[in-house]
Structures are given as C-alpha cells and as structure tokens.
Enzyme design. Structure first.
Site, PDB file in Angstrom:
ATOM      1  N   LYS A  11     -11.830   2.963   9.534  1.00  0.00           N
ATOM      2  CA  LYS A  11     -12.222   4.314   9.984  1.00  0.00           C
ATOM      3  C   LYS A  11     -13.604   4.261  10.608  1.00  0.00           C
ATOM      4  O   LYS A  11     -14.390   3.335  10.354  1.00  0.00           O
ATOM      5  CB  LYS A  11     -12.212   5.320   8.833  1.00  0.00           C
ATOM      6  CG  LYS A  11     -13.210   5.044   7.676  1.00  0.00           C
ATOM      7  CD  LYS A  11     -14.641   5.527   7.911  1.00  0.00           C
ATOM      8  CE  LYS A  11     -15.568   5.178   6.747  1.00  0.00           C
ATOM      9  NZ  LYS A  11     -16.991   5.206   7.056  1.00  0.00           N
ATOM     10  N   ASP A 138     -14.090   7.014  -0.257  1.00  0.00           N
ATOM     11  CA  ASP A 138     -13.394   6.948   1.032  1.00  0.00           C
ATOM     12  C   ASP A 138     -11.904   6.615   0.894  1.00  0.00           C
ATOM     13  O   ASP A 138     -11.172   6.648   1.880  1.00  0.00           O
ATOM     14  CB  ASP A 138     -14.018   5.851   1.925  1.00  0.00           C
ATOM     15  CG  ASP A 138     -15.380   6.252   2.472  1.00  0.00           C
ATOM     16  OD1 ASP A 138     -15.717   7.453   2.412  1.00  0.00           O
ATOM     17  OD2 ASP A 138     -16.095   5.360   2.960  1.00  0.00           O
TER      18      ASP A 138
HETATM   19  O1  C5P Z   1     -17.606   6.100  -3.876  1.00  0.00           O
HETATM   20  P1  C5P Z   1     -18.165   4.810  -3.376  1.00  0.00           P
HETATM   21  O2  C5P Z   1     -17.944   3.678  -4.344  1.00  0.00           O
HETATM   22  O3  C5P Z   1     -17.757   4.466  -1.998  1.00  0.00           O
HETATM   23  O4  C5P Z   1     -19.748   5.040  -3.309  1.00  0.00           O
HETATM   24  C1  C5P Z   1     -20.663   3.993  -3.188  1.00  0.00           C
HETATM   25  C2  C5P Z   1     -22.065   4.523  -3.430  1.00  0.00           C
HETATM   26  O5  C5P Z   1     -22.479   5.367  -2.356  1.00  0.00           O
HETATM   27  C3  C5P Z   1     -22.227   5.397  -4.674  1.00  0.00           C
HETATM   28  O6  C5P Z   1     -22.468   4.608  -5.806  1.00  0.00           O
HETATM   29  C4  C5P Z   1     -23.404   6.256  -4.313  1.00  0.00           C
HETATM   30  O7  C5P Z   1     -24.612   5.549  -4.482  1.00  0.00           O
HETATM   31  C5  C5P Z   1     -23.228   6.476  -2.832  1.00  0.00           C
HETATM   32  N1  C5P Z   1     -22.488   7.721  -2.501  1.00  0.00           N
HETATM   33  C6  C5P Z   1     -23.112   8.947  -2.686  1.00  0.00           C
HETATM   34  N2  C5P Z   1     -22.418  10.088  -2.378  1.00  0.00           N
HETATM   35  C7  C5P Z   1     -21.166  10.034  -1.896  1.00  0.00           C
HETATM   36  C8  C5P Z   1     -20.526   8.791  -1.688  1.00  0.00           C
HETATM   37  C9  C5P Z   1     -21.230   7.650  -2.000  1.00  0.00           C
HETATM   38  O8  C5P Z   1     -24.257   9.032  -3.111  1.00  0.00           O
HETATM   39  N3  C5P Z   1     -20.536  11.158  -1.603  1.00  0.00           N
END
Ligand code: C5P
Length: 311
Positions: A11, A138
């Site tokens: 994406k 995601d």
């Molecule tokens: O959800 P994911 O594992 O992809 O997120 C990775 C990191 O990105 C999280 O640990 C956080 O630090 C940050 N993040 C965030 N807010 C979001 C998505 C991700 O702060 N909505």
C-alpha cells in the site's frame, strides 16, 4: 496435500494525518490508503505435524515466531480452538522490507485469508478483521485493500468506491540501505507536535469529515490535478533521513507528476501519474540520478483489492 497461494499487495498512503493521542498510547489517525500492484506471494500447504514453518526467498528476513506471518497463523489456529493445525508457508518477497509499504502487514493479512481457507475454518470477514487488528494497525486495511479511508489506529475502514477513485500509476523509489522505525517516527512527532495535538472525539470527527469531503477525494474522483498530499510523518522523517531528502528532491523535479509524497513512516517515496507510460517515462528520465544515489525504483498501478486467493 492441499496447497494454495495468496497475493499480498503493498500500500501507499495518499494521506496520513495524525489527529491526537489515544488512551491506548497509539495515535488517532485519519488516512487514505491505496493498494498498489507491487505484490508478495504466499504459498501454503497443510502439514500433519502441527508445526508452522516459514521459508522466504529474501535472505535475512526473519522466519521465526517474530515474523507477522507466523504470528497470524498462531493467532488463527488459537482462535479456531485447533492448536494442532500445521502449515508449511513459502513467501516470495517483492515488497521492500521496512519501507512504509505495509509489506509485513499484507503478508499477515494474506496468511489469515489463506490459512482460513486451507484449514477450512470458515471464519467470516468481521472475525478476520478483528484478528487482523490485533496483529497490527495496517493489517485490516491490507485484508480489504483498494482505496480506503482509515481512522482510529488505522483499523477503522471506510471504503472509497472504485467508481469514485481513478486508477493512477505510481513511480516508487527507496534507498536499499535506508530504514525508518515506525515507533521512532511517531515518538519524534509527539515530541515536536504533541502540544498541538487535537483531543476529544468531537474534534477528531471534524477532521475525519473534512477528509471525507475534502479536495483529495474530490480530485481522485475525476481527471485533473491532485492537491498536495499530506503525510505528517514526512515532516519529521525528511529532515533526519538523507535518502528521503534526496529522493523527494528528485521526484519533485519530475515533469508531469500529479503529486509526490513519502509513504507511511517511510523511507519509500512515490510520485503519481495519470498512466503507466508517464510513470515509465519519469523512471527513465531519472535513471541516471537514481543509479548515482543508489535508489531502487518500481513502476506500478493502483489496485482495487487487497489480499486475494490465487484463482
Ligand atoms: O500497529 P503497528 O504495530 O503497526 O504499530 C507500530 C508502532 O507505530 C506502534 O508501536 C506505535 O509506536 C506506532 N503507531 C502509533 N499510532 C498508530 C499506529 C502506530 O503510534 N495509529
């Protein structure tokens, strides 16, 4: 032995706006995400020994329990109450790793869809969406794909109908040695901008509505120019990562591009064009400069769907 294959597309973010901080410590986001036809492929075979094994054609990629594919498989068999289920999984990797293109998230979404079919579990869309959201912000988008408004942590989806979104061509570039940690990018943004974050559901909803009705979706629905794309993480990554600065300068100098931005937390960068021939001409135009600074590049198109079982 039952075997099947699943496509796992990457994406790009056409819009990434950080609204504020959530009680769970994540950021409240308003995004437009778009699937592109840069695609990994998972091959799945059931195994009788209860083991989940992963092999990948890209050396150096972890294939143990830290890989999101293995986590997805383990979560799914736990949810099904059948921890004895096993699978041999092969991954053909085409999406660059750690690039802001959701390659790992798309692989996890593909594992959920593929293993649900392979193991005959019959889980429905909303159950898979719930598991996807537990695996990463995601992953739900990658299940659904196409063009979607993504709110909340990124897991609250509102589809933009394909009729309201024209299909554009993408010139994507990334320096192979560059990588950006997503938690670092969000943490840095919070340091710099945390004091001006919005707070409260009412102010979040006003911004979501501004995006739903705003110039980007209007421009995607018809031919013509695009507005400047917004990625709030770009403002913190661009000053710190040399290859992002160099790459953006190259893309911004291209004739005929509709818009230029970083995807997700980077460091991959893209320019949009009306059609593939213009994107290919831009790639050829930049070939020498890209080679000089050592960038990899891809030309691809928008895709109307996310992960998909191979027919
Ligand atoms: O959800 P994911 O594992 O992809 O997120 C990775 C990191 O990105 C999280 O640990 C956080 O630090 C940050 N993040 C965030 N807010 C979001 C998505 C991700 O702060 N909505």
């Amino acid at each position: 032995m039952v075997e099947l294959s699943v496509w796992a597309p990457a994406k790009i973010n056409l819009h990434l706006e950080v609204l504020g901080l959530r009680p769970d410590g994540f950021h409240e986001l308003a995004m437009v995400m778009q699937s592109i036809d840069l695609v990994d492929r998972l091959q799945l075979a059931a195994s009788a020994d209860g083991a989940i094994t992963l092999a990948c054609d890209r050396p150096g990629l972890p294939t143990d329990g830290s890989n999101l594919i293995v986590k997805a498989a383990e979560l799914l068999r736990l949810r099904a109450g059948l921890p004895e289920l096993g699978a041999r999984i092969g991954l053909r990797k085409r999406i660059p790793v750690g690039a802001g293109l959701a390659g790992g998230s798309s692989n996890a979404a593909a594992a959920l869809v593929g293993l649900n079919a392979l193991w005959g579990l019959g889980l429905g869309g909303s159950e898979l969406h719930g598991l996807a959201a537990r695996l990463g912000s995601d992953v739900p988008f990658c299940l659904a794909g196409g063009t979607q408004l993504c709110f909340g942590r990124g897991e609250r989806l509102e589809p933009v109908p394909p009729t309201a979104c024209r299909s554009l061509a993408v010139l994507l570039i990334k320096h192979p040695a560059a990588s950006v940690s997503t938690p670092w990018a969000y943490g840095r943004l919070r340091e710099l901008r945390g004091r001006s974050y919005l707070s409260g559901e009412e102010s979040f909803e006003r911004r979501r509505d501004a995006l739903r009705r705003g110039p980007l979706l209007q421009a995607l629905a018809q031919p013509g120019p695009l507005p400047t794309l917004r990625n709030d993480l770009q403002a913190v990554v661009e000053p710190e990562v040399t290859s992002v600065r160099e790459g953006l300068a190259l893309l911004r100098g291209l004739p005929g591009s509709l818009a230029v931005a970083m995807s997700g937390s980077g460091p991959s960068l893209f320019a949009l064009f009306d059609d593939q021939s213009k994107a290919q001409a831009a790639q050829a135009h930049l070939a020498t400069d890209l080679q000089t600074v050592g960038f990899e590049s891809w030309v691809c198109g928008f895709r109307a769907s996310g992960v998909m079982l191979e027919p």
